[in-house]
Motif scaffolding. Structure first.
Motif, mmCIF file in Angstrom:
data_model
loop_
_atom_site.group_PDB
_atom_site.id
_atom_site.type_symbol
_atom_site.label_atom_id
_atom_site.label_comp_id
_atom_site.label_asym_id
_atom_site.label_seq_id
_atom_site.Cartn_x
_atom_site.Cartn_y
_atom_site.Cartn_z
ATOM 1 N N SER A 135 0.855 -1.190 0.000
ATOM 2 C CA SER A 135 0.000 0.000 0.000
ATOM 3 C C SER A 135 0.889 1.238 0.000
ATOM 4 C CB SER A 135 -0.859 -0.010 1.270
ATOM 5 O OG SER A 135 -1.154 1.302 1.675
ATOM 6 N N PRO A 136 0.424 2.310 -0.668
ATOM 7 C CA PRO A 136 1.216 3.555 -0.641
ATOM 8 C C PRO A 136 0.832 4.465 0.531
ATOM 9 C CG PRO A 136 -0.515 3.697 -2.297
ATOM 10 C CD PRO A 136 -0.714 2.382 -1.604
ATOM 11 N N LEU A 137 0.006 3.964 1.471
ATOM 12 C CA LEU A 137 -0.584 4.819 2.507
ATOM 13 C C LEU A 137 0.408 5.444 3.490
ATOM 14 C CD1 LEU A 137 -3.908 3.033 3.490
ATOM 15 C CD2 LEU A 137 -3.632 5.328 2.522
ATOM 16 N N ILE A 138 1.607 4.928 3.533
ATOM 17 C CA ILE A 138 2.596 5.502 4.457
ATOM 18 C C ILE A 138 2.886 6.962 4.081
ATOM 19 C CG2 ILE A 138 4.689 4.787 3.159
ATOM 20 C CD1 ILE A 138 4.273 4.533 6.965
ATOM 21 N N ASP A 139 2.640 7.293 2.819
ATOM 22 C CA ASP A 139 2.983 8.626 2.314
ATOM 23 C C ASP A 139 1.806 9.608 2.375
ATOM 24 O OD1 ASP A 139 4.563 10.609 1.134
ATOM 25 O OD2 ASP A 139 3.898 10.053 -0.889
ATOM 26 N N VAL A 140 0.840 9.371 3.245
ATOM 27 C CA VAL A 140 -0.267 10.319 3.413
ATOM 28 C C VAL A 140 0.283 11.539 4.175
ATOM 29 C CG1 VAL A 140 -2.443 10.644 4.663
ATOM 30 C CG2 VAL A 140 -2.050 8.552 3.360
ATOM 31 N N PRO A 141 0.019 12.773 3.677
ATOM 32 C CA PRO A 141 0.589 13.967 4.336
ATOM 33 C C PRO A 141 0.269 14.059 5.829
ATOM 34 C CG PRO A 141 -0.429 14.558 2.246
ATOM 35 C CD PRO A 141 -0.728 13.108 2.460
ATOM 36 N N ALA A 142 -0.872 13.538 6.254
ATOM 37 C CA ALA A 142 -1.250 13.613 7.674
ATOM 38 C C ALA A 142 -0.248 12.875 8.569
ATOM 39 C CB ALA A 142 -2.650 13.027 7.865
ATOM 40 N N ASN A 143 0.525 11.963 8.001
ATOM 41 C CA ASN A 143 1.508 11.212 8.814
ATOM 42 C C ASN A 143 2.749 12.029 9.154
ATOM 43 O OD1 ASN A 143 -0.193 9.041 8.455
ATOM 44 N ND2 ASN A 143 1.054 8.063 6.871
ATOM 45 N N ASP A 144 2.939 13.119 8.419
ATOM 46 C CA ASP A 144 4.218 13.835 8.529
ATOM 47 C C ASP A 144 4.525 14.353 9.929
ATOM 48 O OD1 ASP A 144 5.538 13.534 6.110
ATOM 49 O OD2 ASP A 144 4.251 15.000 5.135
ATOM 50 N N ALA A 145 3.493 14.842 10.634
ATOM 51 C CA ALA A 145 3.742 15.403 11.973
ATOM 52 C C ALA A 145 4.335 14.331 12.894
ATOM 53 C CB ALA A 145 2.444 15.945 12.552
ATOM 54 N N THR A 146 3.830 13.111 12.774
ATOM 55 C CA THR A 146 4.341 12.014 13.617
ATOM 56 C C THR A 146 5.790 11.687 13.252
ATOM 57 O OG1 THR A 146 2.139 11.111 13.982
ATOM 58 C CG2 THR A 146 3.975 9.581 14.247
ATOM 59 N N ALA A 183 6.429 5.104 -2.344
ATOM 60 C CA ALA A 183 5.799 5.932 -1.306
ATOM 61 C C ALA A 183 6.738 6.043 -0.098
ATOM 62 C CB ALA A 183 4.462 5.313 -0.891
ATOM 63 N N TRP A 184 7.353 4.932 0.265
ATOM 64 C CA TRP A 184 8.273 4.929 1.405
ATOM 65 C C TRP A 184 9.489 5.826 1.129
ATOM 66 C CZ3 TRP A 184 8.664 4.962 6.172
ATOM 67 C CH2 TRP A 184 9.786 4.535 6.892
ATOM 68 N N GLU A 185 10.000 5.772 -0.089
ATOM 69 C CA GLU A 185 11.147 6.637 -0.429
ATOM 70 C C GLU A 185 10.784 8.108 -0.319
ATOM 71 O OE1 GLU A 185 14.241 6.314 -3.309
ATOM 72 O OE2 GLU A 185 13.492 4.344 -3.916
ATOM 73 N N ARG A 186 9.554 8.449 -0.685
ATOM 74 C CA ARG A 186 9.152 9.867 -0.561
ATOM 75 C C ARG A 186 9.132 10.286 0.909
ATOM 76 N NH1 ARG A 186 5.678 8.245 -4.797
ATOM 77 N NH2 ARG A 186 3.880 8.077 -3.404
ATOM 78 N N VAL A 187 8.676 9.381 1.784
ATOM 79 C CA VAL A 187 8.692 9.677 3.224
ATOM 80 C C VAL A 187 10.140 9.874 3.685
ATOM 81 C CG1 VAL A 187 8.201 8.753 5.536
ATOM 82 C CG2 VAL A 187 6.537 8.441 3.685
ATOM 83 N N LEU A 188 11.021 8.991 3.265
ATOM 84 C CA LEU A 188 12.433 9.093 3.669
ATOM 85 C C LEU A 188 13.068 10.384 3.152
ATOM 86 C CD1 LEU A 188 13.557 5.400 3.001
ATOM 87 C CD2 LEU A 188 13.134 6.448 5.238
ATOM 88 N N ASP A 189 12.674 10.800 1.947
ATOM 89 C CA ASP A 189 13.198 12.060 1.390
ATOM 90 C C ASP A 189 12.791 13.249 2.263
ATOM 91 O OD1 ASP A 189 14.567 11.068 -0.804
ATOM 92 O OD2 ASP A 189 12.777 11.039 -2.076
ATOM 93 N N ARG A 190 11.560 13.208 2.762
ATOM 94 C CA ARG A 190 11.067 14.347 3.562
ATOM 95 C C ARG A 190 11.570 14.298 5.004
ATOM 96 N NH1 ARG A 190 6.228 13.097 1.130
ATOM 97 N NH2 ARG A 190 5.267 12.383 3.059
ATOM 98 N N HIS A 191 12.029 13.107 5.449
ATOM 99 C CA HIS A 191 12.433 12.952 6.862
ATOM 100 C C HIS A 191 13.832 12.319 6.953
ATOM 101 C CE1 HIS A 191 8.424 14.082 8.171
ATOM 102 N NE2 HIS A 191 7.982 13.358 7.170
ATOM 103 N N PRO A 192 14.826 13.085 6.524
ATOM 104 C CA PRO A 192 16.181 12.494 6.447
ATOM 105 C C PRO A 192 16.768 12.097 7.799
ATOM 106 C CG PRO A 192 16.227 14.874 6.026
ATOM 107 C CD PRO A 192 14.784 14.478 6.065
#
Ligand SMILES: [Zn+2]
Length: 337
Positions: A135-146, A183-192
């Motif tokens: 699932s690509p759901l890890i990359d939902v913007p609402a997760n970013d604060a966490t 999707a996971w790579e996009r999360v990693l890019d935003r949270h180095p």
């Protein structure tokens, strides 16, 4: 027997068994390395008792030190028993069980807010386990604060499970497989700064080409690590020399883990100890081992060097998870280093 034939026999023994005492010594040194299983689903105080019995079998029968477990199932026990769990883990079991909060269903958003992460960390939680799957759901913007809070307070993403092994019955669709990874790579890019141990070798562990991709991820994201949970049965799907080279090159980024769950119970301690032994032997020896932790195909072990084994078994865990170092020191496995 004359003197010269004694010399010949002695000479033959030496040729046939080169360095045997040294290798026995090395085997003892390897057995003595403490091991942390970073991917376990313990889940209750009762179960902790069974796990310790398995460790006793390994110690008594094989001289192997299975020291501690990162428990991804802390939150799956009945409500209201968390305190009892934390007390038992810390006191009765000398800190050998290190609990993580967890989220096995993210389709309704991440389970913990930034504030809740802080509260759990104060109570002694060592990481946040997230199960994503295909699932690509890890990359939902609402997760970013966490994720931002995790970076800030240094809470590790514990055995975060992205996608599934492909191509297998768990995932037959290459598009969905890659959607989850991208999707996971996009999360990693935003949270180095997010420190992560990805479960199951990030499920790029089914072919030589997938191993190449895993190398790219580890090269690109220095805070990403991977655990071996439930992947011993897949060693044979990659070229052995390539896999061995990979394990040596990325030894700082690979952690021992099994994905063990409710198996340890009365009457089964020896059987579970054998599962652990198979996993250890696949890493330590070059013998053909009959299956991985959960069985599977006969596979030749990797015979990894001792410094690599130390990193995989405990040094990386001691560096990444809170308290592991203290626990190993308290148990007498390591000194003040
Ligand atoms: Zn698991």
């Amino acid at each position: 027997m004359n003197k010269s034939s004694v010399t010949v026999i002695f000479f033959c023994i030496c040729i046939l068994c080169p360095g045997q005492s040294a290798s026995a010594q090395e085997r003892d040194a390897i057995s003595a390395i403490p091991r942390v299983d970073v991917h376990s689903h313990v889940g209750s105080v009762e179960q902790m008792g069974h796990y310790v019995k398995v460790a006793e079998v390994l110690k008594d029968q094989h001289g192997i030190n299975l020291a501690a477990w990162i428990d991804l199932n802390f939150m799956r026990q009945p409500d209201g028993t968390e305190l009892q769990y934390l007390n038992a883990a810390a006191n009765r079991f000398k800190g050998r069980f290190l609990p993580c909060i967890n989220d096995f269903k993210i389709s309704d958003g991440l389970r913990f807010s930034p504030d809740e992460l802080v509260k759990w960390q104060e109570k002694g939680i060592v990481g946040y386990k997230i199960w994503v799957g295909v699932s690509p759901l890890i990359d939902v913007p609402a997760n970013d604060a966490t994720f931002t809070k995790m970076e800030e307070i240094g809470m590790i993403g514990a055995s975060i499970h992205i996608s599934q092994p492909y191509p297998t019955k768990w995932c037959e669709d290459p598009v969905k497989f890659w959607q989850a990874h991208n999707a996971w790579e996009r999360v990693l890019d935003r949270h180095p700064k997010l420190k992560v141990v990805n479960a199951h070798m990030l499920d790029h562990f089914n072919s030589n080409e997938q191993l190449d991709y895993l190398m790219y991820v580890l090269k690109t994201y220095p805070n990403v690590h991977v655990d071996l949970g439930a992947r011993f049965q897949q060693f044979n799907r990659m070229d052995r020399d390539k896999l061995r080279k990979f394990m040596i090159e990325y030894a700082d980024r690979i952690l021992f883990g099994t994905d063990i769950g409710g198996q340890p119970r009365e009457g089964r301690y020896e059987e579970v100890a054998e599962s652990y032994r198979r996993a250890f032997q696949l890493l330590e020896t070059d013998r053909v081992i009959k299956g991985g932790f959960f069985g599977g195909t006969d596979t030749r072990g990797l015979a990894l060097p001792i410094d690599v084994l130390e990193k995989i078994y405990y040094r990386n865990a001691a560096r990444l998870y809170p308290r592991v170092k203290d626990v190993l020191r308290d148990l007498g496995y390591i000194k003040n280093d």
